[in-house]
Design a protein around this motif. Structure first.
Motif, PDB file in Angstrom:
ATOM      1  N   SER A   7       0.814  -1.221   0.000  1.00  0.00           N
ATOM      2  CA  SER A   7       0.000   0.000   0.000  1.00  0.00           C
ATOM      3  C   SER A   7       0.845   1.267   0.000  1.00  0.00           C
ATOM      4  N   GLN A   8       2.151   1.103   0.230  1.00  0.00           N
ATOM      5  CA  GLN A   8       3.031   2.289   0.253  1.00  0.00           C
ATOM      6  C   GLN A   8       3.249   2.800  -1.166  1.00  0.00           C
ATOM      7  N   GLU A   9       3.252   4.124  -1.267  1.00  0.00           N
ATOM      8  CA  GLU A   9       3.537   4.720  -2.565  1.00  0.00           C
ATOM      9  C   GLU A   9       4.994   5.099  -2.612  1.00  0.00           C
ATOM     10  N   SER A  10       5.579   4.900  -3.758  1.00  0.00           N
ATOM     11  CA  SER A  10       7.012   5.158  -3.932  1.00  0.00           C
ATOM     12  C   SER A  10       7.248   6.655  -3.964  1.00  0.00           C
ATOM     13  N   LYS A  11       8.087   7.122  -3.058  1.00  0.00           N
ATOM     14  CA  LYS A  11       8.429   8.559  -3.043  1.00  0.00           C
ATOM     15  C   LYS A  11       9.873   8.700  -3.498  1.00  0.00           C
ATOM     16  N   GLY A  12      10.100   9.571  -4.416  1.00  0.00           N
ATOM     17  CA  GLY A  12      11.469   9.785  -4.904  1.00  0.00           C
ATOM     18  C   GLY A  12      11.905   8.645  -5.775  1.00  0.00           C
ATOM     19  N   SER A  13      12.785   7.780  -5.264  1.00  0.00           N
ATOM     20  CA  SER A  13      13.337   6.698  -6.088  1.00  0.00           C
ATOM     21  C   SER A  13      12.265   5.649  -6.352  1.00  0.00           C
ATOM     22  N   GLY A  14      12.479   4.859  -7.392  1.00  0.00           N
ATOM     23  CA  GLY A  14      11.509   3.837  -7.768  1.00  0.00           C
ATOM     24  C   GLY A  14      11.845   2.487  -7.193  1.00  0.00           C
ATOM     25  N   ALA A  15      12.765   2.434  -6.184  1.00  0.00           N
ATOM     26  CA  ALA A  15      13.209   1.144  -5.652  1.00  0.00           C
ATOM     27  C   ALA A  15      12.040   0.396  -5.023  1.00  0.00           C
ATOM     28  N   LEU A  16      11.204   1.133  -4.254  1.00  0.00           N
ATOM     29  CA  LEU A  16      10.076   0.485  -3.595  1.00  0.00           C
ATOM     30  C   LEU A  16       9.093  -0.079  -4.617  1.00  0.00           C
ATOM     31  N   SER A  17       8.804   0.714  -5.638  1.00  0.00           N
ATOM     32  CA  SER A  17       7.851   0.215  -6.647  1.00  0.00           C
ATOM     33  C   SER A  17       8.429  -0.982  -7.390  1.00  0.00           C
ATOM     34  N   GLN A  18       9.751  -1.013  -7.527  1.00  0.00           N
ATOM     35  CA  GLN A  18      10.372  -2.198  -8.146  1.00  0.00           C
ATOM     36  C   GLN A  18      10.168  -3.423  -7.276  1.00  0.00           C
ATOM     37  N   SER A  19      10.331  -3.239  -5.969  1.00  0.00           N
ATOM     38  CA  SER A  19      10.117  -4.369  -5.058  1.00  0.00           C
ATOM     39  C   SER A  19       8.662  -4.818  -5.086  1.00  0.00           C
ATOM     40  N   GLN A  20       7.760  -3.832  -5.128  1.00  0.00           N
ATOM     41  CA  GLN A  20       6.333  -4.187  -5.245  1.00  0.00           C
ATOM     42  C   GLN A  20       6.086  -4.983  -6.527  1.00  0.00           C
ATOM     43  N   ALA A  21       6.714  -4.535  -7.598  1.00  0.00           N
ATOM     44  CA  ALA A  21       6.528  -5.226  -8.880  1.00  0.00           C
ATOM     45  C   ALA A  21       7.051  -6.650  -8.800  1.00  0.00           C
ATOM     46  N   VAL A  22       8.227  -6.824  -8.157  1.00  0.00           N
ATOM     47  CA  VAL A  22       8.803  -8.164  -8.024  1.00  0.00           C
ATOM     48  C   VAL A  22       7.871  -9.065  -7.224  1.00  0.00           C
ATOM     49  N   PHE A  23       7.322  -8.526  -6.122  1.00  0.00           N
ATOM     50  CA  PHE A  23       6.415  -9.325  -5.300  1.00  0.00           C
ATOM     51  C   PHE A  23       5.176  -9.725  -6.101  1.00  0.00           C
TER      52      PHE A  23
END
Length: 1935
Positions: free
Chosen positions: A747-763
């Motif tokens: 549910s977290q939105e990626s702020k700044g870098s896209g690292a979090l969204s990449q991890s979400q995508a991997v999951f």
């Protein structure tokens, strides 16, 4: 008694039954029958191919088959229960059988034979399936073969693509439409884009080595070499050749054939080479003497190289000859292949023996199993397999290999005390730990069995030899430990003994003490010196010694220095059992070194993946063993190692090991407590995601979650089994907590870098794989809720990150595809989440491909007709959520321009197709309730209106032909069924909401438009289908066109007064529907037209709009090929005004517009007749008369009956194009003139039209004029071109455009030059009658006159017509056919030649006009034609036929003159007159006299190159006369009985007598001229003629001319030596031949063709024998091309045999050939088989006939009242008696030599009676005149003239001084008589060709105005003709 059958329902006929008994059913072998009843050995039923005909047949003739029955009872349907593949095969082969025969008929031989082979193959496979003895796998294989061949055949024959599932046909009703679409699409893709094979194989076959001086055995070594990396990439293929260069073991293919396997696509490139090294086995030097040394050495011979890319161009099955090269210095042998590749020419050259290697190479594509199947013959004969070096790209579990590759690289040796370098040979052995040498483990390459020892080749005198020979050692694992390889080095002496002396050895152990094998790489081995007698069998003596300098380097530097000699090898191990990695061994032996566990776990990530997968199970046991040992200490490390191994298996090289891990988890995993630690560590990682800066490792963990969950679930299951399910709640709680952490992180939105969204995508990408594991422990609903919550926690903001959005959607897609979604309970929970995400993406028009796939999967699970409550609820949800957005998406993607890239375009089409399939699936699932809910959901009428417009538009898109590939008929039919069902639901909404005050034109128009294009779809036109296909469609769907037609009718009736909005807009579309040949549909639709006419009449008082639209649309639709003959009849039936609709009929009877309505329908029907003919004609390939005639008919109809100017002009240009294509340039010009006449020289602007740009009227007219002039020029009709040149020149002059004026004048001048200089052919004219009902309407029962092509004679024309009408029957007589022929259901052609009668004589009679000018006027602007038919009236006198020989003369008048806009025109009027035998005789003599005069005149003026024609003519007349000739006329007409019985013929008898006397006078004069010019060798013949002439004179009772008559001299070129009753005879003088009075009334007219048939007998044949000429004299010297042979009344010659075999009357001879005694029977149409009009007297024209009647009654001819006074007052010099001189034309068939000889013609004053042409003696001239009247008539006329203005005739010869030299203009035709001039019909000219009369005389005599005479009244003379009415030029509005 007949009993209904229970089980015997279906059978196949095994014997033919004729069905001749009462109620018998005719059956053929192979027919399938459905049985209804049975009785005492008989069945009653019907053949499935024709179910309408039922009957009885013997039960023994039928083989029964099992079948199931649907709809038992009256409409039962029988379906055979056999394998569906068999059913399909049977029906397909039946369909193919018919089409296969058609291929033969169409001459498609290649496909015919290929299909024949395929059909036989399918039949063979069918037998195998039917026998049923196949294994399951073999059955599958056979079915695959069958379906592949069925699909190939269907594709070749243009049949439909069959959707299949596991080789069986699929019923589209049993699966969802999305699944059907996928099946179709999969088969289509398979057909269109063959899958690129990822695996390739090279087949090599060694044929021979071609070399001039072999004599030694050879070894040939093939391998693949990568020039980029400079290394071999395959093992070697090794084979031996004998002394002749051929394989040593030809009976063992595996010894000389090999398959290089497993080449990847990356290896099919230019820098991969096939290298061939050749080693000879023999003496050291190739040229040494035989006795020098007996020892055999391996010595280099040559090398060949070929790039593998050269094989990619195609399958190279032919033998290749590779050039063999040798290096210049032996020391470079190791790299010779590299030098050849690099083309370093200085280092190699061709072998001295110029050797060539013959090999066969072929690239095969596909996996090895596929290759084995497809090339089974290769494998069955035997082939060796050559692998790639090392492991293949994909390592398969269970693959057992233990191969050590050793490359013997090079050595460094000392001289050993010798003056020259050594010849070193290396011998290799494998020695096991016991000291024994291992047998047969050294492989030189595939193709050769392994050996026990290896001998290298020898390099001459080289202490640093380089070998680079690769060997494979397949040593078993158990032999590896303790084994070593020993290399022995020997010097090979070249002395006589040739001994090999051992001087050293090297060795290398295969395994180290710690269990690791020899590491890969190059090893420098120590060469230990030894003597020849050293015993190396005791291995213990040297194994303790150091073997490698690498070891020495570290241990003993001194020893290293001492040993200078070295030997290098390279080793490479390819083993699935042994490892060279110490870290791997340390990890596996963790228990022995517990202190190293942490280090070992850390180093695991550095170990090569292939080492790990080799020991996968051991490694996993190790990891979980360590975890059990101390989970607290090693838990995290073990987890990371496990993650590393799991992710390693994701690599494509190792992904085949996933099943190994799955097996391990299921069967070997024993960590019952591991789940706690795994969950704990995983949750720790997930909790850290949001805080961690570097996410790479966490992403690795998330990527591995599938297998982590597998271990967790299996561990928990093991724990539960062990403990009875303890701690269950704790476990559930752990999982819930883990997933809560996941939801938080998602549910977290990626702020700044896209690292979090990449991890979400991997999951998200790996999360769906977890569902199946959770289902093993939890309830379906629980898992569904967990997943719903997890997916629901995704952030909904779309613009966050596009890549993440795509992954989200992929996750949704995998969820829908998962096992979890298939369960209805979980599906209902997950559906809202799925739909929510889909709706979001579709709204943004993003990721459409994934959306389409997800939607397809959603609908695949909802089966059709599934009435479960859950399904209905799901449909409710989907309709509410997606229907609207789905429609908008389809509209959006179909309105986009199609991408140019083919790959993207295919994706685009796939997406469109998938969305369409989804929409159709949804609509098919919707029930009444769903539709009602949907329609009720619209709050306002505006919303409903928008929805209806949207769905109608989408349906129109779905109906487009390009929506699905053309062979997807199954898909189209399903789509149409859904569309029509939906439309029926929606039409109610339309009626309820949008009628009366709420009427909305746009939505109704959209509805009608959709309905029309629905009905017109090609896939619904059942008439085009085969019977079986049509039957299937009707059974499944019925005729959907009729359903939609009824709906249109119903909706139209509901419109009421709103119908006016759709008139005339809907006329075109509705008309298109009625053109479909479906009776029910037509009956429904045609009444709408009445309704339209009625409403239009009410609105505007007429229905002009309806009429105009109807006609325009009818034209365009018929041109497209729609409509048929039945349709015309049906439309015509509207005239009685709709019989099937009595209410309408009563209504119409009260209407006031009944008459105009009937008139309109009649006009439309007539138009349709012409359009149908036009369409049928246009289907033909080549341009022929039928096409042109049909276009002319249509063009005239548009102009005269419909006054449709634009259509008229369009067809003018269509006709123009046809003429150009057929090279009818004159007709093309006349056609374009029609358009030109509609334009004026004005500046009015015209719009763009057809090919014309926007321009002024003046410019377009100028353009047309120039085009017309060009076509007249090409058609050699230059006179017409000149007239147009003048017209356009006037325009240029008026605009002072002198530049163009100059060009135009030059063009005009060039046309005058062409008239004078170029040769023109006179065409033949043919009359053609088309009789019978089978002809097109525009030809049916009509007669035409056709202008033939250049050089076209009757036979050629007749053949051409029969080719154009191949079904026509040629009639073999010229009689008018009777009514039975007119009404026959056949085609009859009646063809014969006719004679053109020019109407204008002004140019033809004018003196001095050259023939090439006159020839134009003879055959142009002709209205009238004629032909003659001889017959006997009354009793036929066998002694003298002439007494009863009459001639029927028919004159034909055309509707337009020829040439014109067509090569043929219809006959408008025909007149028939009969000529009596006496008139016939007069005409024969006149023609013959005229011919004689012409020939004499030509001879006198030296125009004849050869005197033979005159000789033959004289001979024919004189000899015939001696043998009976004119005496037959005397017997017939001069006898007392005839004179008494025919008192009215007195004048004619006198005329005949005068002609006979005149002929004698001409003959005498002719003989005098003949004597003057006859050559010496012809003198005897001349003397014979003179003698015979005196006999002839005596037979006529003539002694001397001077004694009995007073005749004029005969040397008058333009008159006839006729004897006037009032004049005294004059003596003849041949000496006066050159003195020709200029105005002499007796000058001879020129005649182009001659015949000796008039008074000839067999003597003419004798003359032709003497002279060597044919009887046709003009073949000798007349070079001008002659028009073709006539049929019954040709204007020109007939064949000689016709002439000679004609009735003797025609030749003035009593000798009659029996062949032609019955002219009516023998008047056949072939000129060689029938009497031709050339040999019969030509009857006079009707007007002349009337004049004869006057004369016969004794009335003297009066002077012509039309002559002016000056014309009547003739000068005295014209008082000489004038006889109309006949123009003779030869009946002889013209050969290739044509007549061109000219004749002088004198000009006549218009006031005088001119000589008239009549038929020649053979009656071929065909130009009739009134000059056949007797001399008394002529004299009477002259007397009247002379009485008024002339002095009396002066007796004596009428010689006058020569006033002017004789004119020598050529070929002047005879002038016409004054009677004809007054009765002449003026020749019509197109308006554009008429020239206004000017005061100055024109350069070219102007043509008279084109007018036509009125029809003649019986018994009256023709009056002055009234002008022919011509429609005034109409303005073309903006055209």
């Amino acid at each position: 008694m007949w009993i209904p059958t229970e089980h015997e329902k279906y059978g196949v006929v095994i014997a033919g039954f004729r069905g001749t008994i009462p109620y018998g059913l005719s059956l053929e072998i192979g027919d399938t029958v459905q049985i209804l009843e049975k009785c005492d050995g008989w069945y009653r039923g019907f053949a499935l191919k024709n179910p309408n005909i039922k009957g009885i047949f013997p039960s023994s003739y039928v083989h029964l088959k099992n079948a199931c029955v649907k709809n038992k009872g009256q409409f039962e349907m029988v379906i055979p229960t056999e394998d569906s593949v068999i059913t399909e095969m049977t029906s397909t082969l039946r369909d193919w059988g018919t089409m296969w025969k058609q291929l033969y008929v169409r001459n498609e031989g290649d496909l015919f034979h290929r299909l024949w082979h395929i059909m036989n193959e399918i039949l063979d496979l069918r037998r195998q399936v039917l026998v049923g003895h196949l294994t399951h796998d073999r059955m599958k294989d056979v079915k695959r073969h069958i379906t592949a061949r069925l699909d190939w055949g269907n594709e070749q024959l243009g049949l439909d693509l069959v959707p299949r599932k596991e080789y069986a046909m699929v019923d589209p009703e049993d699966i969802s439409i999305t699944e059907l679409y996928r099946l179709m699409e999969h088969r289509h893709r398979k057909k269109d884009t063959p899958v690129q094979a990822s695996s390739h194989h090279l087949f090599v076959q060694m044929k021979s080595l071609m070399c001039s001086n072999l004599g030694e055995e050879l070894e040939v070594i093939f391998s693949l070499f990568d020039s980029k990396e400079n290394r071999p990439i395959s093992e070697r293929f090794f084979l031996r050749l004998n002394r002749n260069g051929l394989p040593k073991a030809p009976d063992k293919p595996e010894r000389h054939c090999s398959l290089f396997v497993d080449l990847g696509s990356s290896e099919l490139r230019r820098d991969i080479y096939i290298t061939v090294h050749i080693i000879r086995i023999g003496r050291m030097g190739a040229g040494e003497k035989k006795n020098a040394c007996n020892v055999q050495y391996r010595r280099p011979f040559g090398c060949a190289v070929l790039s593998i890319a050269d094989l990619l161009t195609g399958e190279t099955k032919d033998d290749l000859i590779l050039k063999v090269y040798m290096c210049n210095t032996e020391s470079e042998w190791y790299q010779i292949h590299e030098n050849i590749i690099k083309k370093l020419n200085a280092r190699y050259n061709l072998t001295g023996s110029n050797a060539g290697l013959a090999v066969s190479l072929q690239l095969l594509h596909g996996d090895i199993e596929q290759i084995r199947r497809e090339y089974s013959s290769v494998f069955s004969h035997g082939v060796s397999i050559t692998r790639k070096l090392g492991f293949s790209n994909i390592i398969m579990p269970g693959e057992m290999r233990n191969d050590l590759y050793i490359t013997v690289e090079r050595g460094e040796f000392e001289k050993g005390g010798k003056s020259v370098a050594r010849n070193v040979e290396v011998t290799m052995f494998i020695v096991e730990s016991s000291g024994q040498a291992l047998k047969d483990f050294i492989s030189f390459g595939s193709g050769e069995p392994p050996a026990s020892e290896y001998h290298s080749f020898v390099l001459y005198h080289n202490n640093s030899p380089r070998w680079s020979e690769l060997l494979k050692l397949p040593i078993p694992v158990d032999k590896f430990r303790g084994a070593h390889i020993r290399f022995e080095f020997r010097h090979c002496s070249t002395k006589e003994k040739g001994e090999k002396k051992l001087f050293g050895f090297s060795f290398v152990p295969l395994m180290q003490e710690d269990g690791r094998t020899l590491p890969d790489g190059t090893h420098e081995l120590i060469v230990h010196k030894c003597e020849e007698n050293t015993n190396l069998l005791d291995t213990t003596r040297y194994l303790k010694l150091p073997f490698s300098k690498g070891i020495l380097l570290g241990n003993n530097t001194q020893a290293m220095k001492a040993t200078k000699e070295s030997f290098w090898i390279t080793s490479f191990l390819c083993s699935t059992k042994l490892t060279q990695n110490g870290d791997m061994l340390d990890l596996l032996k963790w228990r022995t070194h517990p202190d190293k566990i942490t280090g070992c776990l850390s180093k695991l990530k550095e170990i090569d993946g292939s080492e790990i997968v080799k020991f996968l199970q051991d490694t996993l046991d190790t990891l979980f063993g360590i975890l059990d040992e101390n989970s607290q200490k090693y838990g995290s490390k073990v987890f990371d190692s496990l993650v590393h191994i799991i992710n390693l298996l994701q690599d494509s090289k190792f992904h085949h090991f996933k099943p190994v891990m799955d097996t391990y988890i299921e069967s070997h995993f024993a960590g019952a407590l591991a789940y706690r630690d795994l969950i704990k560590v995983l949750k720790w990682y997930v909790d850290r995601i949001t805080e961690a800066e570097r996410q790479e490792h966490i992403q690795e963990v998330l990527k591995a979650q599938e297998y982590i969950f597998k271990y967790i679930v299996q561990s928990r299951r093991l724990f539960s089994l062990a403990t009875g399910g303890q701690n269950e709640d704790e476990f559930r709680c752990c999982i819930q907590e883990l997933l809560m952490s996941v939801r938080f992180f998602l549910s977290q939105e990626s702020k700044g870098s896209g690292a979090l969204s990449q991890s979400q995508a991997v999951f998200l990408s790996s999360f769906p794989a977890v569902y199946s594991e959770l289902l093993k422990l939890f309830d379906v609903r629980e898992v569904a809720n967990l997943v719903q919550d997890t997916l629901g926690s995704l952030p909904t903001i779309v613009h966050v990150d596009d890549s993440l959005q795509a992954v989200k959607l992929q996750c949704i897609g995998k969820t829908v595809e998962s096992q979890l979604y298939t369960n209805p309970d979980s599906r209902y929970i997950l559906l809202p989440v799925v739909l929510h995400h889909l709706h979001m993406h579709l709204q943004e028009q993003k990721d459409l491909i994934i959306c389409a796939r997800i939607l397809s999967n959603v609908f695949c699970l909802i089966k059709k007709n599934s009435s479960e409550k859950s399904v209905l609820e799901e449909i409710d949800v989907i309709v509410a959520s997606l229907l609207d957005i789905l429609l908008r998406t389809i509209l959006e993607i179909t309105s986009r321009p199609q991408p140019s890239s083919s790959t993207i375009r295919l994706q685009f089409q796939d997406v469109t197709g998938e969305f369409v399939a989804c929409l159709l699936s949804l609509l098919r699932q919707m029930t009444d309730r769903h539709y009602q809910q949907l329609l009720d959901s619209f709050s306002t009428k505006e919303d409903l209106r928008d929805f209806l417009l949207q769905i109608f538009t989408v349906f129109r898109i779905l109906i487009r032909p390009e929506m699905f590939p053309k062979d997807w008929t199954v898909m189209r039919l399903v789509a149409n069924n859904v569309i029509i069902t939906t439309v029926l639901y929606l039409s109610d909404a339309l009626r309820k909401n949008f009628l009366n005050e709420n009427f909305d034109y746009k939505i109704w128009d959209s509805y009608f438009y959709l309905a029309v294009i629905f009905i017109n779809q090609l896939c619904l036109q059942l008439e085009m289908f085969t019977t079986s296909k049509k039957k299937k469609v009707l059974e499944k769907y019925g005729d959907m066109r009729v359903t939609m037609g009824c709906e249109i009718f119903s909706m139209w009736q509901n419109l009421g007064e709103h119908k006016l909005h759709f008139i005339p807009a809907l006329i075109g579309p509705f008309l298109e529907v009625t053109l479909i040949p479906q009776p029910d549909l037509r009956n429904v639709m045609i009444p709408i037209f009445h309704d339209m006419m009625d409403w239009e009449q009410r609105r505007s008082g007429n229905f002009k709009q309806v009429e105009a639209k109807l006609i325009d649309k009818l034209d365009s639709l018929m041109s497209e090929g729609k409509g048929d003959e039945t349709y015309r009849e049906l439309f015509n039936s509207i005239i009685p005004l709709f019989g099937p609709y009595p209410s309408l009929l009563k209504k119409i009877e009260r209407e006031t517009w009944r008459e105009s309505g009937v008139s309109l329908i009649a006009t439309v029907t007539r138009l349709m007749e012409r359009l149908l003919d036009y369409r049928d004609c246009m289907k033909m390939g080549e341009v022929d008369g039928k096409k042109i005639g049909c276009t002319v008919s249509l063009l005239n109809f548009y102009k005269t009956e419909l006054n449709k100017e634009e259509m008229y002009i369009r067809y003018i240009h269509k006709l123009y194009d046809l003429h150009l294509k057929a090279q009818n340039f004159t007709e093309a010009a006349y056609t374009l003139l029609l358009y030109d006449e509609l334009l004026e020289w004005s500046d009015r602007p015209l719009r763009e039209f057809l090919t014309y740009p926007m321009q002024t009227e003046w410019q377009r007219k100028e353009h047309l004029h120039l085009a017309i002039i060009q076509n007249f020029d090409r058609g050699k009709c230059w006179e017409n071109g000149i007239i147009l040149c003048r017209k356009i020149a006037e325009q240029y002059e008026s605009y002072y455009d002198y530049r163009n004026l100059s060009k135009m004048r030059m063009m005009e001048a060039s046309l005058y030059d062409k008239i004078m200089d170029q040769q023109r052919l006179e065409p033949e004219f043919f009359r053609v009658g088309f009789y019978g009902k089978k002809f097109p309407f525009f030809l049916r029962n009509k007669e035409f006159v056709c202008r033939g092509h250049d050089y076209e004679r009757l036979e050629a024309f007749q053949q051409r017509m029969l080719n154009e009408f191949p079904h026509a029957i040629a009639m073999q007589h010229a009689n008018q056919p009777d009514e039975t022929i007119f009404q026959a259901e056949a085609q009859y052609l009646q063809i014969y030649a006719v004679t053109p009668i020019p109407e204008s004589q002004e140019v033809l009679q004018r003196e001095g006009v050259p023939d090439n000018i006159k020839s134009f006027y003879k055959v142009n602007h002709i209205w009238k034609f004629r032909y003659d038919r001889p017959f006997h009236k009354g009793t036929k006198d066998k002694e003298n036929e002439f007494k009863s020989l009459w001639v029927e003369r028919t004159s034909l008048y055309l509707v337009q003159s020829l040439p014109g806009i067509s090569r043929w025109f219809e006959v408008e009027k025909r007149e028939v007159i009969e000529m009596s035998p006496l008139e016939n005789a007069i005409e024969v003599l006149e023609n013959k006299n005229q011919q004689l005069k012409t020939l004499i005149s030509q001879c006198q003026t030296r125009q004849m190159q050869n005197i033979n024609p005159l000789t033959m003519c004289l001979n024919g007349v004189i000899d015939a006369a001696v043998n009976g000739g004119v005496s037959r006329y005397q017997e017939a007409f001069f006898v007392k009985e005839y004179i008494l019985s025919h008192p009215e013929d007195g004048e004619k008898i006198t005329r005949l007598r005068e002609l006979m006397l005149e002929q004698a006078q001409i003959l005498e004069f002719g003989l005098a001229v003949h004597e003057k010019f006859v050559p010496q060798d012809m003198r005897p013949l001349h003397k014979k003629l003179v003698d015979q002439f005196f006999v002839m004179k005596s037979s006529l009772g003539i002694q001397e001319f001077s004694a009995c008559i007073q005749a004029s001299p005969v040397h008058f070129p333009n008159g006839s030596p006729r004897v006037c009753r009032n004049s005294a005879p004059a003596s003849m003088s041949p000496d006066g031949t050159r003195v020709i009075p200029r105005r002499s009334p007796l000058s001879y007219p020129a005649v182009n063709r001659y015949s000796s048939s008039s008074l000839s007998s067999q003597a003419s044949a004798e003359v032709s024998n003497i002279t060597g000429q044919s009887e046709s004299s003009d073949e000798v010297f007349n070079m001008q091309p002659s028009p073709s042979t006539s049929s019954l009344s040709s204007t020109h010659s007939a064949s000689p045999n016709v002439t000679s075999s004609a009735p003797s009357s025609a030749r003035a001879s009593p000798l009659l050939s029996d062949k032609h005694k019955h002219s009516r029977e023998n008047s056949c149409l072939s000129p060689r088989e029938r009497p031709c009009s050339a040999i019969y007297p030509t009857p006079v024209e009707p007007s002349q006939r009337l004049l004869f009647n006057h004369i016969g009654e004794g009335a003297l001819p009066r002077s012509d009242p039309n002559l002016s006074a000056p014309e009547k007052a003739s000068p005295a010099r014209h008082t000489t008696a004038v006889s109309p001189s006949p123009a003779g034309r030869s009946p002889m068939k013209q050969g290739s030599v044509q007549s061109f000889t000219p004749s002088p013609v004198e000009y006549h004053s218009p006031g005088l009676i001119s000589n008239s042409p009549v038929l020649s003696g053979s009656y071929s001239s065909g130009i009739s005149s009134l000059s056949r009247c007797s001399t008394s008539e002529t004299s009477g006329f002259e007397n009247q003239v002379n009485e008024q203005s002339a002095p009396p005739v002066v007796p004596g010869p009428s010689y006058s001084a020569p006033e002017e030299p004789v004119r020598k203009e050529s070929k002047t035709p005879p002038p016409y008589s004054v009677y004809e001039r007054t009765l002449r019909r003026p020749v019509p000219l197109p308006h554009s060709l008429s020239i206004p009369v000017t005061s100055e005389p024109p350069a070219l005599p102007p043509k008279p105005l084109a007018t036509r005479p009125s029809h003649l009244e019986n018994g009256t003379r023709r009056t002055d003709p009234a002008p022919r009415p011509r429609p005034l030029p109409r303005k073309v509005s903006q055209l």
